[in-house]
Write a protein that holds these residues in place. Sequence first.
Motif, PDB file in Angstrom:
ATOM      1  N   TYR A  23      43.457  37.370  39.054  1.00  0.00           N
ATOM      2  CA  TYR A  23      43.087  37.282  37.639  1.00  0.00           C
ATOM      3  C   TYR A  23      44.120  36.503  36.838  1.00  0.00           C
ATOM      4  CZ  TYR A  23      39.865  41.132  38.740  1.00  0.00           C
ATOM      5  OH  TYR A  23      38.881  41.910  39.292  1.00  0.00           O
ATOM      6  N   MET A  61      45.892  42.445  40.998  1.00  0.00           N
ATOM      7  CA  MET A  61      45.315  41.550  39.998  1.00  0.00           C
ATOM      8  C   MET A  61      45.773  40.121  40.217  1.00  0.00           C
ATOM      9  SD  MET A  61      45.549  43.855  36.562  1.00  0.00           S
ATOM     10  CE  MET A  61      44.732  45.469  36.486  1.00  0.00           C
ATOM     11  N   ARG A 121      43.911  47.713  43.181  1.00  0.00           N
ATOM     12  CA  ARG A 121      44.474  47.389  41.876  1.00  0.00           C
ATOM     13  C   ARG A 121      45.181  46.043  41.805  1.00  0.00           C
ATOM     14  NH1 ARG A 121      42.048  50.502  38.095  1.00  0.00           N
ATOM     15  NH2 ARG A 121      42.175  52.729  38.613  1.00  0.00           N
ATOM     16  N   ARG A 178      44.309  40.238  33.104  1.00  0.00           N
ATOM     17  CA  ARG A 178      45.132  41.337  33.619  1.00  0.00           C
ATOM     18  C   ARG A 178      45.470  42.314  32.493  1.00  0.00           C
ATOM     19  NH1 ARG A 178      49.791  38.470  37.396  1.00  0.00           N
ATOM     20  NH2 ARG A 178      48.401  37.185  38.668  1.00  0.00           N
TER      21      ARG A 178
END
Length: 399
Positions: free
Chosen positions: A296, A293, A291, A301
């Motif tokens: 990103y 992020m 998970r 996100r």
Amino acid sequence: MEHPVLTFLQNYLSDLHIQYVLADGADVDLSSLDLGLRNSILKCSKGNQKHALKKLEAHTIYHVIDYYECSYSLFQFPDKQILFIGPYLTKEISFHDIQTLMNNLQIPAELFPQLQDYYYALPAITAKTAFFSLLRHVYAAIFDSELPSIQYLDLKQSESQEKFLETHSFFVPEDAVLSMQLLEERYHIEDELLDAISRGNLAKALSVSDTMGAIRFAPRTDNELRNRKNLMITFNSLMRRAAYVAGVHPFYIDAVSSNYATLIEQCRTVDETHDITPYMVRSYCDLVDKRSMSSYSEPIRKILVTIDASLTGDLSLKRFANDLFLNTSYLSTLFKKEVGMTLTDYVNKNRITYAQKHIKSTTLSVQDIAIKSGIPDIHYFTRLFRRETGVTPREWRNQ
């Protein structure tokens, strides 16, 4: 001296948080080995107990216990260097044990908090017979010899209590940090654990977690289970923060953190809290692994978290572009660049993954699962399901 068995012993002692020092015996006394105990609270000249470490016999391991119930093990190498191991305890010391020791040695009562932290930070080797046997076999392997002889030295027997009190007096230092080195080691190990979690390195995190299991903490209440639960709650918070730093959104972290907060409070024994620890470590590492992020951009996100939070909502490109005040064409290009597929494909993939789990784990009808997945049109849902899995929903359930 370099020897693979000696390296094994050093690594083993490190895992147990037991200090080891390889040095010239002439330069070492107990005040330089006890992690600051004597130099912090004792008014006496260095070397008062140096006699215990001199004139060591060859092919012998010595086990020493001093007035403060601290134990040490040592043996001499052919080059006259000595391996000092300790201090450690041979039993878990209690609140009343510390009070008794302080009364016997006439240590000021004001020093109790420092001594309590010190003793609880020391490693406790409760299976000392096994530990001493290990040292004998390690010695024999290092020196390629027969098993060495053993000598036990109890410094309390070397002089009377009255004589000890004549030559030793105590004071309350201005600086209350007695066990600074032990505290630093504890924080260092915590940092190692949090770093491993923040990288999603499960093997490293579990290894460090096992090492932390040997650390004892001074009790804050008279209830052992409550103390352990409080400690677990603290670790849960630290791991939660490590996952956040690694780029995991609070939406995912909160679900895991809340679950373990509940499990910790439901524990009825100390052993149950210990059983939870590896699962908690694994869960946070999985969070970071699956998970995180951190790679990103902020708009992507927010989109990914929104999709996971509500598969039945409006997950269209137009909706997200309006929410984020971005051009739809730009957002479409950005999503595909960072995620590797279009927004529509990503949403559909997540909806079908959700449906797969529920078709196998529940008795809900395919129609109801399609609705819960955000695809109320059963014919369209079936086509998408077949495209993703190669079979129909009913065939998936039968499999």
